[in-house]
Design a protein around this motif. Structure first.
Motif, PDB file in Angstrom:
ATOM      1  N   ARG A  19      37.699  41.806  35.557  1.00 29.71           N
ATOM      2  CA  ARG A  19      37.259  40.605  36.269  1.00 29.71           C
ATOM      3  C   ARG A  19      36.030  40.876  37.117  1.00 29.71           C
ATOM      4  N   MET A  20      35.936  42.042  37.734  1.00 32.80           N
ATOM      5  CA  MET A  20      34.766  42.367  38.548  1.00 32.80           C
ATOM      6  C   MET A  20      33.513  42.469  37.692  1.00 32.80           C
ATOM      7  N   LYS A  21      33.664  42.884  36.445  1.00 37.34           N
ATOM      8  CA  LYS A  21      32.499  43.046  35.570  1.00 37.34           C
ATOM      9  C   LYS A  21      32.091  41.758  34.878  1.00 37.34           C
ATOM     10  N   THR A  22      33.020  40.831  34.663  1.00 37.62           N
ATOM     11  CA  THR A  22      32.714  39.666  33.832  1.00 37.62           C
ATOM     12  C   THR A  22      32.549  38.358  34.597  1.00 37.62           C
ATOM     13  N   ASN A  30      23.040  40.756  41.258  1.00 35.81           N
ATOM     14  CA  ASN A  30      23.848  41.623  40.407  1.00 35.81           C
ATOM     15  C   ASN A  30      25.330  41.385  40.704  1.00 35.81           C
ATOM     16  N   ARG A  31      26.186  42.024  39.942  1.00 31.85           N
ATOM     17  CA  ARG A  31      27.635  41.808  40.083  1.00 31.85           C
ATOM     18  C   ARG A  31      28.151  42.201  41.465  1.00 31.85           C
ATOM     19  N   ILE A  36      30.443  40.437  46.635  1.00 31.17           N
ATOM     20  CA  ILE A  36      30.415  40.476  48.102  1.00 31.17           C
ATOM     21  C   ILE A  36      30.250  39.070  48.664  1.00 31.17           C
ATOM     22  N   PHE A  37      29.362  38.262  48.084  1.00 33.44           N
ATOM     23  CA  PHE A  37      29.201  36.880  48.548  1.00 33.44           C
ATOM     24  C   PHE A  37      30.474  36.072  48.320  1.00 33.44           C
ATOM     25  N   ASN A  38      31.129  36.250  47.179  1.00 28.80           N
ATOM     26  CA  ASN A  38      32.394  35.552  46.940  1.00 28.80           C
ATOM     27  C   ASN A  38      33.448  35.965  47.950  1.00 28.80           C
ATOM     28  N   SER A  46      36.064  38.404  42.866  1.00 26.71           N
ATOM     29  CA  SER A  46      36.678  38.335  41.543  1.00 26.71           C
ATOM     30  C   SER A  46      37.153  39.713  41.121  1.00 26.71           C
ATOM     31  N   GLY A  47      38.446  39.856  40.992  1.00 22.88           N
ATOM     32  CA  GLY A  47      39.025  41.103  40.521  1.00 22.88           C
ATOM     33  C   GLY A  47      39.354  42.107  41.602  1.00 22.88           C
TER      34      GLY A  47
END
Length: 68
Positions: A19-22, A30-31, A36-38, A46-47
């Motif tokens: 989930r962190m990657k997708t 970048n991811r 971090i913003f989420n 995410s994840g």
């Protein structure tokens, strides 16, 4: 029972990494910055929750194995 806890922990760790990657975020280039913003805006990355829960399950399983 401890075996199930380890399997559940490993599944959560793998799911969290996936989930962190997708997953896409609202802001960021970048991811890592999107996660971090989420985390700051929505209270979740995410994840990240799945990943940390999986690590916690594995640690609790190891502690329970030695206590038993």
């Amino acid at each position: 029972m401890l075996f199930i806890l380890f399997i559940f922990g490993v599944v959560l760790v793998v799911w969290g990494i996936y989930r962190m990657k997708t997953d896409d975020g609202l802001f960021g280039k970048n991811r890592k910055s999107k996660n971090i913003f989420n985390l700051f805006l929505m209270g979740e990355a995410s994840g990240l929750g799945q990943f940390l829960s999986g690590v916690l399950c594995i640690v609790i399983g190891i502690i329970a194995f030695f206590v038993k």
